[in-house]
Design an enzyme around this catalytic site. Structure first.
Site, PDB file in Angstrom:
ATOM      1  N   THR A 116      19.296 -15.433-135.924  1.00  0.00           N
ATOM      2  CA  THR A 116      19.232 -14.010-135.592  1.00  0.00           C
ATOM      3  C   THR A 116      19.271 -13.162-136.857  1.00  0.00           C
ATOM      4  O   THR A 116      20.221 -13.247-137.630  1.00  0.00           O
ATOM      5  CB  THR A 116      20.391 -13.616-134.666  1.00  0.00           C
ATOM      6  OG1 THR A 116      20.374 -14.464-133.522  1.00  0.00           O
ATOM      7  CG2 THR A 116      20.287 -12.170-134.244  1.00  0.00           C
ATOM      8  N   ARG A 125      25.366 -23.101-131.154  1.00  0.00           N
ATOM      9  CA  ARG A 125      26.765 -22.846-130.794  1.00  0.00           C
ATOM     10  C   ARG A 125      27.698 -23.142-131.972  1.00  0.00           C
ATOM     11  O   ARG A 125      28.747 -23.758-131.807  1.00  0.00           O
ATOM     12  CB  ARG A 125      27.173 -23.666-129.568  1.00  0.00           C
ATOM     13  CG  ARG A 125      26.415 -23.332-128.292  1.00  0.00           C
ATOM     14  CD  ARG A 125      26.716 -21.936-127.827  1.00  0.00           C
ATOM     15  NE  ARG A 125      26.257 -21.665-126.467  1.00  0.00           N
ATOM     16  CZ  ARG A 125      26.259 -20.464-125.919  1.00  0.00           C
ATOM     17  NH1 ARG A 125      26.651 -19.429-126.632  1.00  0.00           N
ATOM     18  NH2 ARG A 125      25.850 -20.281-124.686  1.00  0.00           N
ATOM     19  N   ASP A 138      20.072 -19.180-140.890  1.00  0.00           N
ATOM     20  CA  ASP A 138      20.542 -18.553-139.666  1.00  0.00           C
ATOM     21  C   ASP A 138      19.320 -18.185-138.826  1.00  0.00           C
ATOM     22  O   ASP A 138      18.185 -18.164-139.320  1.00  0.00           O
ATOM     23  CB  ASP A 138      21.352 -17.308-140.038  1.00  0.00           C
ATOM     24  CG  ASP A 138      21.843 -16.548-138.814  1.00  0.00           C
ATOM     25  OD1 ASP A 138      22.284 -17.212-137.858  1.00  0.00           O
ATOM     26  OD2 ASP A 138      21.771 -15.319-138.827  1.00  0.00           O
ATOM     27  N   PHE A 197      35.053  -7.028-128.773  1.00  0.00           N
ATOM     28  CA  PHE A 197      34.352  -8.320-128.875  1.00  0.00           C
ATOM     29  C   PHE A 197      34.879  -9.101-130.081  1.00  0.00           C
ATOM     30  O   PHE A 197      35.195  -8.529-131.114  1.00  0.00           O
ATOM     31  CB  PHE A 197      32.853  -8.078-129.039  1.00  0.00           C
ATOM     32  CG  PHE A 197      32.063  -9.340-129.271  1.00  0.00           C
ATOM     33  CD1 PHE A 197      31.597 -10.087-128.197  1.00  0.00           C
ATOM     34  CD2 PHE A 197      31.797  -9.778-130.554  1.00  0.00           C
ATOM     35  CE1 PHE A 197      30.866 -11.255-128.410  1.00  0.00           C
ATOM     36  CE2 PHE A 197      31.072 -10.933-130.780  1.00  0.00           C
ATOM     37  CZ  PHE A 197      30.606 -11.674-129.699  1.00  0.00           C
ATOM     38  N   LYS A 242      31.286  -7.930-120.297  1.00  0.00           N
ATOM     39  CA  LYS A 242      29.989  -8.550-120.576  1.00  0.00           C
ATOM     40  C   LYS A 242      30.178  -9.539-121.717  1.00  0.00           C
ATOM     41  O   LYS A 242      31.018  -9.340-122.608  1.00  0.00           O
ATOM     42  CB  LYS A 242      28.940  -7.508-120.939  1.00  0.00           C
ATOM     43  CG  LYS A 242      29.136  -6.854-122.294  1.00  0.00           C
ATOM     44  CD  LYS A 242      28.020  -5.883-122.623  1.00  0.00           C
ATOM     45  CE  LYS A 242      28.258  -5.300-124.022  1.00  0.00           C
ATOM     46  NZ  LYS A 242      27.350  -4.220-124.358  1.00  0.00           N
ATOM     47  N   GLU A 302      23.586  -3.964-128.118  1.00  0.00           N
ATOM     48  CA  GLU A 302      24.165  -2.917-127.282  1.00  0.00           C
ATOM     49  C   GLU A 302      23.218  -1.719-127.162  1.00  0.00           C
ATOM     50  O   GLU A 302      23.054  -1.148-126.085  1.00  0.00           O
ATOM     51  CB  GLU A 302      25.511  -2.481-127.867  1.00  0.00           C
ATOM     52  CG  GLU A 302      26.603  -3.526-127.722  1.00  0.00           C
ATOM     53  CD  GLU A 302      27.983  -2.947-127.970  1.00  0.00           C
ATOM     54  OE1 GLU A 302      28.072  -2.006-128.785  1.00  0.00           O
ATOM     55  OE2 GLU A 302      28.951  -3.400-127.356  1.00  0.00           O
ATOM     56  N   ASP A 304      23.756 -19.105-131.205  1.00  0.00           N
ATOM     57  CA  ASP A 304      23.109 -18.917-129.908  1.00  0.00           C
ATOM     58  C   ASP A 304      23.145 -20.184-129.064  1.00  0.00           C
ATOM     59  O   ASP A 304      23.377 -21.289-129.572  1.00  0.00           O
ATOM     60  CB  ASP A 304      21.654 -18.483-130.106  1.00  0.00           C
ATOM     61  CG  ASP A 304      21.551 -16.973-130.301  1.00  0.00           C
ATOM     62  OD1 ASP A 304      22.604 -16.315-130.242  1.00  0.00           O
ATOM     63  OD2 ASP A 304      20.445 -16.475-130.520  1.00  0.00           O
ATOM     64  N   ARG A 347      17.568 -13.495-125.480  1.00  0.00           N
ATOM     65  CA  ARG A 347      19.031 -13.459-125.632  1.00  0.00           C
ATOM     66  C   ARG A 347      19.615 -12.938-124.314  1.00  0.00           C
ATOM     67  O   ARG A 347      19.243 -11.848-123.854  1.00  0.00           O
ATOM     68  CB  ARG A 347      19.423 -12.548-126.788  1.00  0.00           C
ATOM     69  CG  ARG A 347      18.932 -13.036-128.134  1.00  0.00           C
ATOM     70  CD  ARG A 347      19.008 -11.935-129.170  1.00  0.00           C
ATOM     71  NE  ARG A 347      20.373 -11.525-129.431  1.00  0.00           N
ATOM     72  CZ  ARG A 347      21.179 -12.087-130.335  1.00  0.00           C
ATOM     73  NH1 ARG A 347      20.741 -13.110-131.040  1.00  0.00           N
ATOM     74  NH2 ARG A 347      22.402 -11.645-130.525  1.00  0.00           N
TER      75      ARG A 347
END
Length: 1144
Positions: free
Chosen positions: A399, A781, A397, A536, A559, A494, A672, A590
């Site tokens: 992130t 993605r 991965d 989300f 957002k 956040e 991402d 990002r």
């Protein structure tokens, strides 16, 4: 075949649930509804007892025995033992029964102890005190006595005892804060809301007077799709920052979501274990062949009447009439029993002990301990230790794995204007900077309005909580402006955004009584009523809030990812913001886009009703909510975008470079966007400056068909396939063309989809061929299931490579479970990945040592253990096979029963176990400095057929030397001082003595890393054999019916020729293997041997007068990785210093 549906139906009908429904009705406080209201249907639910143990006191023995005898080797030895009991066999049943009993007992003790620990943990959980409300009073009882419908009170810092519907709270706004670290590893505080109709009930009496029923769905394991997620408090979560709450139990015991997630992982088997099973089948075939040959030759031998029935051993009448085929079958079974020791039953228990004890070396490694987090490596399963030395593909991965997941706010772009907090201008830091114009002129009046809306959107559209939630109302405005706020959230993005906006002048203060408070640039507090939160999710890739301002205006702030926001925007400076987003993505930042929408009161009333009906739906709730969100989040006005940096982890680039040098292909699988992920790949040296990037993306497929794109890429990479095959794993060679492939999730879906013509061929093989010829692959993605699909695609390809998946988040669990080896990073996205993995490490950089050092050692050690076990058993049983040719195939044993029983248990088992735990054929530092050494053991190199056959023939050669050497040395020769000849038991003891010394000294010659433990075990086992033989043959044991070994060993030792013969036979047996190693090292050295030679030449420069105090003593460290080279083996001087090259 998936039998889950069948099991469910059987369970329902066997449990008397013929009228199964998808919903359940719960009576709060067990109060029946008033007469005439509705029918009262009492339902039976399980109690709150949690059972994670596997056995009970009553079923442990039968259940454990059943599971152990499902193993082929154990079942085989059980059959042999029963045959020895039933028919007349040449050996005692003890010879098979005792080793089998030892293996079964050791395994049962290990499994019983592990289950006892589970029982202990279950009891501690089930006996935990819980406060119930009964008749208006608080009653304290054990957790296991809780029932569905009970009303429970939970205090601050207590854990929820079951799944509860949140009724009321001590907080005035009916909220509570919860941490779910034990469920998903997220330590952040989450906000939950009491049911609107009951949140005003504060006392035990008010709650006890409640008459209500709850209709909810049947238990489901999904943690993220619960009924009314904002009202449902899950077992295992902890109450925080709230004095107390009341809730009603709806799921208890094994029906709670936490218990339903106790799903057993699929059993993973290593390549070494598969090789062991194949070798076992080969030896079983050899055993059957030996038994058939001896059975046939016995009847050929007995075809002569004098041999079949000599004058001193006449047959009885019943023996003459006995069926010939029955006699032949009985003889066949007897020979099977005689030769069955070629199958090493103790090998399995030795391998299990080696894996279990060896796993501690990984957890003890101080270099893999991270001081920042206070975490070290974890081993969740020791069954795959050696697989760490066989990895060919690493799927990682991005992130939190390659990057730190420590976000830093860099900039925001509003209406084409870029704002950078704390900008340095002429050497001075502008703390109160209101924006730096980098694209066009400064914003006008309308631009200022949009700017303020953007800042308010970021201050309101999040799930961040303020840790210090004390009396804000009593503070002055000047104090508020300087008040430090500590923000906590489940998402580091956040927190970075809220902190970044704080530096630009807008501060988020708190959420109180459903009102969000922010502090603007003028130090005025603005209050917004939080009406709705559209959470989300990974499908929508965005979140929204609906708030009401003090003036009565209703806004939706949204957002999310650019791909999910831009298609929903109807106005705004889209092109300018898009260009800035793309520029930031290329730099590895990002990005998120921010948009808003204004509602009238009438529009909000409509959408509120739509959301409520979707949330309360018992069927297809997720689908209805998604449709509602889709209708609400459209026709947005674009405000701007943000850029957050996720820094690369320490030594991530060095780790990837080392893995590539080791011949391991590294793939990055991320959700991402392509530009951001590609920038990270360049930063961590997965892609290099000379790497030619090939794209297999949706954009490419839109320009050309998938067929054309794949064939064009195939032609490109195969044009240089000649150079690629020379260094097929690594793109580090200067003379080869280096390719890197980028593919997105949509393109992967098209590749995985079967072709429309229904033909068997599809694009998968072509895609795999392209990937094989690329030094690195980036998949962007990617949805979690697509990550698992990629891993499975490579795992099941024709080469069947060993795969490793590493990640730190819940979205990585699917690929971690799919890969041969799954590694979780103990990161900031929770511990779900670490809990579901086979191993867990604190940082990505620790993967280098885990594979190149620990994995290398694990594989070399266990490979030697497996080959050595088969070798020593061939040496053990082949003389028995040869002996039958000299005893008329009478099934006469060559060895005594005690030797047959203890050979694998006592005489030869401990040295190889310690060797497989401590051996270091090369220093740990050298393995880290030279990653190419990993290639020497790739593709199961030490357990290939060529190596297996060599060890087998070496065992046959040594066995022939033992037997025929003893036979020809002492044939027709007087070997004792009184002129007596050796009998058959003395002959067998002589062969067995040479056997034990040879196989033990063979291991000593192979040992390159000597410690006092090795010396003690190797020489101690030989001494134990001598002492045992002296006692076994020197004492008349009263419990034995026979005393055939009395004085045999002493008689043999009293003979000078026997001593000379033992020494000569040992030397002759060991000499071929020694010479072979010397020749191979000189003529065809491996990379490891070349480095060993280089290290030895370097050490030869050390003067013999160098003070000993200045030289490190190479002692074994607890972390299994000595920084000094292993100590020189004294045995090497036996071969005129040539063998010294076997050690460093």
């Amino acid at each position: 075949m998936d039998c889950s549906l069948l099991r469910t139906l059987v369970h329902r009908y066997c449990a008397g649930e013929e009228n199964w429904v998808d919903n359940r009705t719960i009576y709060v406080g067990h109060r029946e509804p008033p007469p005439g209201a509705e029918a009262y249907i009492p339902q039976r639910y399980p109690d709150n007892r949690i059972v994670s143990s596997k056995y009970t006191f009553w079923n442990f023995v039968p259940k454990n025995l059943f599971e152990q005898f499902r193993r082929i080797a154990n079942f085989y030895f059980l059959i042999i033992f029963l045959v020895q009991l039933i028919i007349d066999t040449p050996t005692s049943p003890v010879t098979s029964g005792l080793p089998l009993l030892f293996v079964i007992t050791v395994t049962a003790i290990k499994q019983g102890y592990e289950d006892w620990l589970r029982h202990k943990a279950d009891n501690a959980m089930n006996q935990c005190p819980v406060h119930f409300i009964q008749h208006g009073k608080l009653v304290r009882k054990q957790s296991r006595k809780l029932r569905v419908g009970d009303i429970v009170m939970v205090k601050e810092d207590e854990t929820f005892p079951c799944d509860l519907i949140f009724l009321s709270s001590s907080r005035g706004d009916g909220t509570c804060f919860v941490t779910t670290a034990s469920l998903d590893g997220e330590s952040s505080h989450k906000t939950y809301y009491a049911v609107q109709d009951t949140k005003a009930f504060r006392t035990e009496q008010e709650i006890d007077a409640l008459h209500a029923t709850i209709e909810c769905e049947q238990p489901q394991p999904d943690l993220y799709k619960p009924l009314g997620s904002e009202n449902l408090l899950l077992r295992g979560a902890t109450l925080k920052n709230t004095e107390k709450i009341f809730g009603v139990a709806i799921y208890t015991g094994m029906e709670t979501k936490m218990a339903l997630n106790y799903q057993a992982k699929s059993q993973k088997r290593s390549a070494v274990e598969k090789s062991m099973n194949v070798f076992l089948i080969v030896y079983l075939c050899i055993l059957i062949s030996k038994a058939l040959i001896n059975t046939a030759l016995k009847y050929v031998w007995q075809s002569d009447p004098f041999r079949d029935e000599p004058w001193y051993n006449q047959k009885t009448e019943s023996e003459r009439k006995r069926n010939l085929f029955l006699r032949a079958f009985t003889d066949f079974l007897a020979f099977m029993v005689l030769f069955n020791y070629i199958i090493p039953v103790s090998m399995y228990v030795t391998v299990e002990m080696q894996k279990f004890l060896g796993s501690y070396f990984l957890t003890w490694d101080e270099e893999m301990f991270d001081e920042d987090t206070g975490e070290g490596p974890l081993v969740n399963t020791s069954d795959l230790n050696e697989e760490l030395g066989q990895v060919e593909y690493v799927f990682t991965d991005k992130t939190g794995t390659l990057t730190e997941n420590n976000m830093e706010f860099i900039e925001c772009c509003i209406e084409g204007h870029v704002y950078i907090p704390h900008v340095i201008c002429n050497g001075q830091i502008l703390h109160d900077c209101t924006g730096i114009d980098m694209i066009d002129s400064s914003p006008g009046a309308s631009g200022k309005e949009r700017e303020e809306l953007f800042f308010r959107a970021l201050c309101l559209c999040h799930t961040v909580q303020v840790k210090d939630d004390d009396n804000i109302d009593g503070l002055k405005k000047s104090q508020l402006s300087r008040r430090p706020c500590i923000y906590i959230s489940s998402s580091p993005d956040e927190v970075a955004l809220v902190e970044g906006i704080q530096r630009l002048g807008y501060t988020y203060l708190r959420l109180k009584d459903n009102f969000m408070e922010i502090l603007n640039r003028e130090n005025d507090i603005e209050r917004f009523e939080l009406l709705e939160t559209l959470s989300f999710d990974s499908v929508r890739r965005r979140m929204s809030v609906i708030v009401k301002s003090a003036t009565g205006d209703i806004f939706l702030f949204c957002k999310g990812a650019d791909s999910s926001i831009f298609p929903r925007v109807k106005e705004g400076k889209i092109d300018q913001i898009r260009s800035r987003v793309e520029r930031n993505a290329v730099e590895g930042l990002r990005t998120l886009c921010v948009a808003y929408k204004k509602f009238t009161h009438k529009e909000y009333d409509f959408l509120h009703k739509m959301l409520q009906s979707s949330m309360l739906a018992l069927q297809d709730r997720e689908k209805k909510l998604a449709e509602a969100y889709d209708k609400i989040e459209k026709d947005l006005i674009l405000l701007g975008a943000t850029a957050v940096e996720d820094r690369l982890q320490e030594k991530a680039a060095d780790t990837i470079e080392a893995l590539q040098k080791a011949g391991i292909k590294v793939w990055v699988l991320t959700g991402d966007k392509m530009e951001t992920a590609a920038a990270t790949c360049y930063a961590c040296k997965l892609f290099r400056r000379n790497t030619q990037i090939l794209e297999l993306t949706t954009k490419k497929i839109e320009e050309q068909s998938l067929h054309d794109v794949l064939f064009d890429l195939s032609k490109t990479v195969l044009r240089h396939s000649g150079s690629l095959t020379r260094d097929s794993f690594s793109g580090l060679s200067a003379d080869m063309h280096d390719y890197g492939l980028i593919i997105d999730g949509a393109a992967l879906s098209l590749i995985m989809k079967p072709r429309e013509d229904g033909s068997s061929g599809n694009y998968r093989e072509l895609f795999l061929e392209i990937c094989r010829n690329c030094s690195a692959v980036l998949c962007c993605r990617m949805a979690p299931l697509q990550k698992a699909q990629i891993v499975k695609l490579i795992k099941l390809s024709k080469e069947h490579p060993i795969t490793l998946a590493i990640g730190d988040g819940a979205n990585d669990v699917s690929m971690i479970l799919e890969a041969h080896v799954g590694i979780g990073v103990i990161g900031k996205e929770g511990r779900q990945a670490a809990r579901n993995s086979d191993y867990a490490i604190p940082k990505f950089k620790h993967l280098k040592k885990m594979l190149l050092v620990h994995g290398h050692f694990y594989y070399v050690r266990i490979s030697e253990l497996v080959q050595y076990f088969f070798y020593k058993n061939v040496c053990f049983i082949f003389p028995q096979f040869l002996y039958q040719f000299f005893c008329g195939f009478s099934q006469q044993p060559l060895y005594d029963t005690a030797y047959l029983t203890l050979y694998n248990i006592s005489f030869t088992s401990l040295p190889i176990l310690l060797y497989s735990l401590l051996e270091q054929h090369i220093g740990a530092d050298m393995l880290k400095r030279e990653p190419t050494l990993y290639r020497d053991i790739a593709k199961n190199a030490l357990l290939r057929w060529r190596v297996f056959i060599y060890w087998t023939f070496l065992g046959v050669f040594d066995a022939m030397v033992f037997f025929f050497g003893a036979y020809f040395l002492f044939e027709n020769t007087s070997v004792s001082s009184n002129g007596q000849m050796f009998g058959n038991w003395t002959f067998g003891t002589l062969v067995f003595t040479v056997l034990v010394f040879t196989v033990t000294l063979k291991l000593a010659l192979d040992t390159r890393y000597w410690t006092w433990i090795n010396h003690f075990v190797i020489w101690g086992s030989l001494l134990f054999y001598i002492i045992f033989s002296l006692l076994w043959g020197g004492i008349i044991w009263p419990f034995l019916n026979y005393q055939r070994m009395y004085y045999v060993f002493m008689q043999m030792l009293s003979s000078g020729p026997a001593w000379l013969g033992i020494i000569l036979l040992i030397i002759i047996s060991l000499l071929p293997d020694v010479l072979k190693k010397i020749l191979c090292r000189q003529l065809w050295p491996t990379a490891t041997e070349r480095i060993q030679n280089t290290s030895r030449q370097h050490r030869d420069h050390i003067s013999e007068f160098t003070p000993l105090a200045s030289m490190k003593s190479p002692r074994y460290r607890s972390n299994d990785c000595s920084s000094s080279p292993p100590r020189r083996t004294n045995w090497c001087f036996l071969c005129a210093n040539l063998l010294s090259r076997n050690s460093l």
